[in-house]
Design a protein around this motif. Structure first.
Motif, mmCIF file in Angstrom:
data_model
loop_
_atom_site.group_PDB
_atom_site.id
_atom_site.type_symbol
_atom_site.label_atom_id
_atom_site.label_comp_id
_atom_site.label_asym_id
_atom_site.label_seq_id
_atom_site.Cartn_x
_atom_site.Cartn_y
_atom_site.Cartn_z
ATOM 1 N N UNK A 266 0.766 -1.098 -0.141
ATOM 2 C CA UNK A 266 -0.074 0.081 0.051
ATOM 3 C C UNK A 266 1.026 1.290 0.112
ATOM 4 N N UNK A 267 1.981 0.987 0.850
ATOM 5 C CA UNK A 267 2.909 2.421 0.899
ATOM 6 C C UNK A 267 3.446 2.725 -0.400
ATOM 7 N N UNK A 268 4.172 1.479 -1.083
ATOM 8 C CA UNK A 268 4.786 1.589 -2.224
ATOM 9 C C UNK A 268 3.866 2.065 -3.380
ATOM 10 N N UNK A 269 2.548 1.674 -3.323
ATOM 11 C CA UNK A 269 1.578 2.311 -4.491
ATOM 12 C C UNK A 269 0.941 3.653 -4.233
ATOM 13 N N UNK A 270 1.397 4.450 -3.436
ATOM 14 C CA UNK A 270 1.380 5.752 -2.959
ATOM 15 C C UNK A 270 -0.116 5.865 -2.362
ATOM 16 N N UNK A 271 -0.519 5.014 -1.597
ATOM 17 C CA UNK A 271 -1.816 4.887 -0.878
ATOM 18 C C UNK A 271 -1.633 5.621 0.435
ATOM 19 N N UNK A 272 -1.562 7.185 0.273
ATOM 20 C CA UNK A 272 -1.399 7.879 1.218
ATOM 21 C C UNK A 272 -2.694 8.271 1.791
ATOM 22 N N UNK A 273 -2.812 8.979 2.728
ATOM 23 C CA UNK A 273 -4.020 9.551 3.411
ATOM 24 C C UNK A 273 -4.376 10.715 2.659
ATOM 25 N N UNK A 274 -5.570 10.702 2.101
ATOM 26 C CA UNK A 274 -6.077 11.822 1.161
ATOM 27 C C UNK A 274 -7.135 12.676 1.791
ATOM 28 N N UNK A 275 -7.934 12.167 2.719
ATOM 29 C CA UNK A 275 -8.967 12.771 3.511
ATOM 30 C C UNK A 275 -10.010 13.605 2.584
ATOM 31 N N UNK B 189 -5.019 4.531 4.923
ATOM 32 C CA UNK B 189 -4.826 3.218 3.986
ATOM 33 C C UNK B 189 -3.880 2.203 4.722
ATOM 34 N N UNK B 190 -2.991 2.628 5.486
ATOM 35 C CA UNK B 190 -2.200 1.586 6.096
ATOM 36 C C UNK B 190 -2.788 0.537 7.031
ATOM 37 N N UNK B 191 -3.589 1.114 8.050
ATOM 38 C CA UNK B 191 -4.339 0.107 8.758
ATOM 39 C C UNK B 191 -5.282 -0.473 8.067
ATOM 40 N N UNK B 192 -6.071 -0.051 6.921
ATOM 41 C CA UNK B 192 -7.071 -0.438 5.975
ATOM 42 C C UNK B 192 -6.391 -1.601 5.234
ATOM 43 N N UNK B 193 -5.294 -1.415 4.813
ATOM 44 C CA UNK B 193 -4.729 -2.403 3.867
ATOM 45 C C UNK B 193 -4.582 -3.619 4.649
ATOM 46 N N UNK B 194 -4.134 -3.532 6.058
ATOM 47 C CA UNK B 194 -3.740 -4.315 6.957
ATOM 48 C C UNK B 194 -4.996 -5.481 7.306
ATOM 49 N N UNK B 195 -6.265 -4.489 7.435
ATOM 50 C CA UNK B 195 -7.428 -5.092 7.739
ATOM 51 C C UNK B 195 -8.051 -5.899 6.523
ATOM 52 N N UNK B 196 -7.942 -5.425 5.489
ATOM 53 C CA UNK B 196 -8.280 -6.104 4.124
ATOM 54 C C UNK B 196 -7.539 -7.504 4.232
ATOM 55 N N UNK B 197 -6.153 -7.451 4.304
ATOM 56 C CA UNK B 197 -5.376 -8.551 4.346
ATOM 57 C C UNK B 197 -5.681 -9.574 5.293
ATOM 58 N N UNK B 198 -6.012 -9.107 6.426
ATOM 59 C CA UNK B 198 -6.492 -10.025 7.676
ATOM 60 C C UNK B 198 -7.727 -10.640 7.228
ATOM 61 N N UNK B 199 -8.634 -9.966 6.912
ATOM 62 C CA UNK B 199 -9.876 -10.507 6.598
ATOM 63 C C UNK B 199 -9.853 -11.507 5.412
ATOM 64 N N UNK B 200 -9.099 -11.211 4.513
ATOM 65 C CA UNK B 200 -9.089 -12.032 3.120
ATOM 66 C C UNK B 200 -8.171 -13.588 3.653
ATOM 67 N N UNK B 201 -7.475 -12.933 4.636
ATOM 68 C CA UNK B 201 -6.711 -14.503 4.957
ATOM 69 C C UNK B 201 -7.545 -15.279 6.011
#
Ligand SMILES: Cc1ncc(COP(=O)(O)O)c(C=O)c1O
Length: 440
Positions: A77-86, A314-326
């Protein structure tokens, strides 16, 4: 300088710039440790000593520390530029909301927060807006966060609550200084599993909501009696109050659908946190559409403010998506593993404790477990305060830590097994526990 001296020196230095020398002061432990790394089922302190971790940072680590799939998604997520946009919406908050709604049948809609406390705060606020009532019922021994609506009566000493009679509400004891006296005006505390106390309140007071952990896991593992949660559901329906399950600890740890999918009771609103993002900061408040729509009510005076600069970062959101998918992809494997290791732990501890001349029982739900030094599994905090040997518990935990088994050294704190733990970890834990019990 001994290793203990080095730790003491670090702590002293931290005390100059952090009150108490520790961020989040509920983390203070005795003796103090400086931790520097956590991977899988293990922790390392600054002396290089390794521990098998059952604290799991107060329980979010369901998959284990630094899970490669979760951390991989974060790095990506960080590499893809998923920064906080707000501003506007983002694909990732939609993806997370969809996953949550798929996993938990009682959620039609969700809002994302940074912490569990924020999520319980918004759940209570929206319940008050929906019902147009102020009163809230909470549980003695339950923890629902640090805000003024719920920060009462956690691990009170026995003498404070000894006069309690079944069916009665308890006197209020804030767990923090700095609360206005008015905060207590609208909060009612009852003992867990005391349905009569709830009934007596709900029929006389204008109760907006009951908020509770469906299993009390901030004082070990205190389970609901058969019919108790169903009884709360019935009373809420009868008196038009809302039932809120605080699944910050039980959610995802016991099942992908939350503990509500195990007990079969449907709350009106639910709150999740901790395991949902496997250690990254994220909370969820969700429930029926008709209730959640109050966050976007067309009448301005009924609309509930929900705002947060960092919500669905985006960082914790990416973590939550990955956790739930797993969890979804490996649901059977993960929950079978957790249950298997939980059973091994329970059986091993029970065998060791059966030969001792002090009372002890093991309480467990799946991968969450605790040893109570008392005759029978407690059904509320009063029984624990009355009968649990707190000193013995403290010594038990301290000796385990000295030998490389990390439980939080505060009596009754629940232990958490993760997907990263192995049978060998449990066997080793039982061996060490045997040595500790011999010396207790
Ligand atoms: C059941 C429960 N609810 C709410 C909270 C508050 O969550 P947070 O610490 O993320 O604010 C906790 C934290 O321990 C909890 O155990």
């Amino acid at each position: 300088m001994t290793q203990q001296d080095t730790t003491a020196a670090v702590w002293e230095q931290h005390k100059k710039v952090i009150p108490g020398g520790v961020v989040s002061l509920n983390r203070v432990i005795d003796p103090m440790r400086v931790f520097v790394k956590a991977v899988g089922a293990y922790l390392w302190d600054s002396d290089g000593k390794q521990y098998i971790d059952y604290h799991a940072a107060f329980s979010p680590y369901l998959l284990g520390h630094s899970d490669p799939d979760v951390d991989g998604a974060v790095v990506q997520a960080i590499k893809e530029g998923k920064s906080l946009i707000g501003a506007g919406t983002t694909p990732w908050e939609g993806e997370l909301a969809n996953l949550l709604v798929e996993c938990i049948p009682t959620l039609d809609q969700v809002q994302i927060t940074n912490t569990g406390s924020e999520a319980t705060f918004f759940a209570v606020r929206v319940a008050r807006a929906i019902t147009e009532r102020d009163e809230v019922i909470i549980m003695q021994g339950g923890y629902n966060g640090w805000h003024n609506d719920v920060a009462f009566n956690l691990m009170d000493p026995h003498e404070r609550i000894a006069d309690y009679q079944p069916g009665e509400e308890l006197p209020l004891y804030p767990i923090t200084a700095g609360m206005p006296a008015s905060a207590a005006q609208h909060v009612h505390v009852v003992q867990f599993n005391d349905l009569d106390a709830v009934e007596n309140l709900i029929k006389t007071e204008n109760i907006a909501c009951i908020i509770l952990e469906p299993i009390l896991q901030n004082i070990g593992v205190v389970k609901p009696n058969p019919g108790y949660l169903q009884g709360l559901r019935r009373l809420c329906d009868q008196y038009d109050s809302l039932l809120i399950f605080d699944e910050v600890k039980t959610g995802f740890r016991h099942a992908l659908g939350g503990y509500q999918s195990i007990c079969g009771v449907q709350p009106d609103l639910s709150v999740f946190g901790k395991a949902v993002a496997n250690g990254y900061p994220l909370g969820v408040v969700g429930g029926k559409r008709e209730y959640m729509e109050y966050f976007n009510h067309p009448q301005p005076e009924k609309k509930v403010l929900i705002a947060g600069t960092y919500s669905a970062h985006p960082v914790p959101t990416a973590a939550a998506i990955a956790t739930l998918k797993k969890l979804k992809a490996q649901e059977t494997e993960i929950y079978n593993h957790l249950e298997h290791l939980g059973q091994m732990m329970e059986a091993g501890l029970k065998e060791l404790l059966s030969t001792k001349d002090f009372p002890a029982i093991v309480a467990r739900q799946g991968s969450a477990f605790v040893v109570y030094f008392m005759e029978e599994a407690p059904t509320n905090w009063l029984q624990i305060a009355q009968s649990h040997d707190m000193d013995l518990d403290k010594r038990y935990r301290t000796r385990l830590i000295e030998r490389g088994i990390f439980h939080f050294p505060l009596p009754t704190k629940q232990g958490s097994i993760s997907f990263a733990h192995t049978e060998a970890d449990i066997e080793h834990t039982i061996e060490i526990t045997e040595q500790v019990l011999e010396k207790l």
